[in-house]
Design a protein around this motif. Structure first.
Motif, short mmCIF file in Angstrom:
data_model
loop_
_atom_site.label_atom_id
_atom_site.label_comp_id
_atom_site.label_asym_id
_atom_site.label_seq_id
_atom_site.Cartn_x
_atom_site.Cartn_y
_atom_site.Cartn_z
N LEU A 1 0.77 -0.91 -0.09
CA LEU A 1 0.08 -0.44 -0.07
C LEU A 1 1.03 0.91 0.25
CD1 LEU A 1 -2.20 -1.47 2.21
CD2 LEU A 1 -3.08 -0.60 0.46
N TYR A 2 2.10 0.96 0.07
CA TYR A 2 2.64 2.66 0.95
C TYR A 2 3.61 2.41 -0.99
CZ TYR A 2 7.13 5.29 1.22
OH TYR A 2 7.92 6.02 0.96
N ARG A 3 3.80 1.59 -1.14
CA ARG A 3 4.49 1.85 -2.62
C ARG A 3 3.36 2.35 -3.92
NH1 ARG A 3 9.48 0.93 -3.73
NH2 ARG A 3 9.52 0.31 -5.76
N LEU A 4 1.91 1.68 -3.81
CA LEU A 4 1.03 1.80 -4.11
C LEU A 4 0.14 3.32 -4.06
CD1 LEU A 4 -1.08 0.94 -6.37
CD2 LEU A 4 -2.63 0.73 -3.96
N HIS A 5 0.41 3.75 -3.53
CA HIS A 5 0.22 5.14 -3.22
C HIS A 5 1.36 6.34 -4.06
CE1 HIS A 5 3.40 6.87 0.03
NE2 HIS A 5 2.42 8.01 -0.54
N PHE A 6 2.59 6.16 -4.13
CA PHE A 6 2.66 6.95 -5.34
C PHE A 6 3.38 5.84 -6.90
CE2 PHE A 6 5.93 5.29 -2.17
CZ PHE A 6 6.80 4.01 -3.23
#
Length: 556
Positions: free
Chosen positions: A147-152
């Motif tokens: 989710l952290y990497r999906l948000h950018f």
């Protein structure tokens, strides 16, 4: 405001908003969950970081283990310690000692995809200090990282398009710029009636009025938060493009020196002397010494240069506790051969302008300066941003669904809104489903998370696009997401025995928080579905009454 300026602000706000709406929703939704990145990781792995102290991290055990598989003599080794102090990414370079022959066993060490290492015996992996276990990036991948990497939009980096930067980062940067543009034009658009519109909310009017009031009110409430995120997001995601001119002019194109000057890495080099140290250097005493010198600080990076040689240097970087100092970074370099300190910068008393700027950007963006109250507030404001985006899409659709607009344009507008709404609203049930899936499969890795999340997201999106009913999409995705959200803490309790009351009593607050978060999401979702059903019934009641009156009048 004159008509010309109003039309300029309105059209630019509408166009910039509708272009980025779906991607911006993904960024806001995934980013809201990213505030609890470490907590999600602990929840998935069923290992609370609260039961682990940073002082228990045994770096010497890790170095001894590495020495068994690799000859560490002459290598540069870097530890990137995560915020929870449990995991660290370890980067091990090739040896500076040309007399050491490389092992010819042909084994390839798995490396993190975004960092090329070449065909040598270097390595990049994640290490768990609590379990004393190493794993590749793909094996150690968890839902928090996803989710952290999906948000950018980092997953889009797999697209083979390179325009000076990975494709996902490029798209995220463009979205951030357009988002900032939409925020400013939106504020100017409502400037004259900012106060009156803020206190206007008509929930019993027609749907376009409800969406307009919601879009305006929530947009004004969340404007400072959204503006802060647009600015800090631009700085973080497109910093490469922003600092490229400075590297060309001030550092002759050497970006590594520029990043070192900005404090992102340690580019120090020392001449290799080919004079091995008599005893193996222990790393733990240096960390203990740092903890004694800077109480309350957290070591976040450890650099080892020319391991085992007389030229070996150990550099530790630390950040102060937010309770004592909002900004600051410490750095200390030891020379083991002479048992001396050759450089020291305190994280509390030697705060520079660069430290303050970096801390302001990072802490505001990640919300890590006020504990769980700040994270919870940022989470709610992020979800409010999602609601603003959805209401904006619906306003755009209704405003263009008029008889004076050609039929083919109205069809295009509906299909665009239908696709956007389906993609956005299915994220809630898909995220809850993936949380359940990774709990049922303890061996879930990067490939498993990708398959579950993206395939279910694609299937649900296509289903609701094909149904072509925005009202049904809204109600059903909210209902399914709420029910699956309520199942998350139940599945965790059944599978691991860590029921919410147990994790709370044992002090595993990170695991407890994720269960509580999904419980609240589920309850709020069910309440929202119930209110939607009540509103739908109220909308139909007047129509039946009017038709009944007409029939009575005609019969008389």
């Amino acid at each position: 405001m004159n008509i010309r300026n109003y039309n300029i602000y309105f059209n630019t706000h509408t166009i910039s908003g509708i272009i980025i709406c779906a991607l911006l929703y993904v960024i806001f939704f995934a980013g809201s969950f990213s505030f609890f990145r470490d907590e999600i990781s602990a929840w998935q792995k069923n290992r609370s970081a609260y039961a682990h102290q940073a002082s228990a991290n045994d770096y010497d055990y890790l170095l001894d283990s590495l020495h068994v598989a690799h000859n560490l003599q002459g290598r540069d080794i870097t530890f990137y310690v995560q915020d929870n102090n449990v995991q660290a990414y370890v980067s091990m370079g090739t040896s500076q000692d040309t007399t050491i022959k490389k092992k010819a066993n042909g084994q390839q060490v798995q490396r993190r995809g975004r960092r090329g290492r070449g065909n040598d015996d270097s390595a990049y992996f994640q290490y768990d200090f609590k379990q004393n276990k190493a794993g590749s990036y793909a094996e150690s991948y968890d839902m928090g990282e996803f989710l952290y990497r999906l948000h950018f939009l980092a997953q889009l980096n797999q697209v083979p398009i390179r325009i000076g930067t990975p494709f996902g980062y490029l798209v995220a940067g463009i979205v951030s710029f357009l988002f900032l543009f939409a925020l400013i034009t939106g504020l100017l658009l409502h400037w004259d009636k900012l106060v009156s519109n803020f206190f206007t909310f008509r929930p019993w009017s027609k749907w376009k009025t409800v969406w307009t009031d919601m879009h305006t009110a929530l947009g004004v409430i969340g404007f400072p938060f959204q503006l802060m995120y647009a600015v800090t997001g631009i700085v973080l995601i497109v910093n490469t493009a922003l600092i490229l001119p400075f590297s060309k002019v001030l550092y002759d194109g050497n970006s590594e020196k520029l990043y070192a000057a900005l404090g992102y890495n340690d580019a120090s080099t020392y001449e290799y002397r080919y004079q091995p140290l008599g005893d193996r250097v222990a790393l733990n005493p240096y960390l203990k010494q740092v903890n004694e010198r800077w109480p309350g600080s957290r070591v976040n990076r450890v650099y080892i240069k020319n391991y085992g040689d007389e030229s070996m240097h150990v550099t530790l970087e630390a950040v102060p506790s937010v309770k004592t100092n909002f900004a600051g970074s410490g750095k200390i370099t030891f020379h083991p051969a002479t048992q001396s300190i050759i450089y020291e910068k305190s994280p509390t008393t030697s705060v520079t302008y660069l430290d303050r700027v970096k801390a302001l950007i990072y802490r505001l963006h990640f919300g890590d300066f006020g504990g769980y109250p700040v994270k919870a507030t940022f989470f709610v404001l992020g979800i409010m941003g999602c609601v603003v985006i959805i209401s904006g899409i619906l306003i755009w659709l209704v405003a263009r669904d008029k008889k004076n607009i050609p039929l083919h344009k109205r069809r295009f507008n509906f299909w665009a809104s239908n696709v956007f709404i389906a993609i956005c609203l299915t994220m809630l049930p898909v995220t809850a489903l993936t949380f359940i899936a990774i709990k049922l499969n303890p061996a879930a890795d990067q490939a498993f998370i990708y398959r579950v999340y993206f395939y279910s997201w694609l299937a649900l999106s296509l289903l609701y696009v094909a149904r072509r009913n925005l009202r049904v999409t809204n109600k059903e995705t909210l209902l399914i997401g709420a029910l699956l959200g309520l199942c998350v803490p139940i599945v965790n309790g059944v599978k691991t025995g860590n029921w919410m009351w147990k994790t709370y009593l044992t002090g595993a607050l990170d695991i407890f928080l994720i269960d509580l978060l999904w419980l609240v999401i589920g309850i709020v979702g069910l309440i929202a579905v119930y209110r939607i059903r009540l509103d739908t019934k109220k909308m139909h009641v007047p129509k039946r009454t009017i038709s009944t009156l007409k029939e009575a009048v005609s019969s008389e």
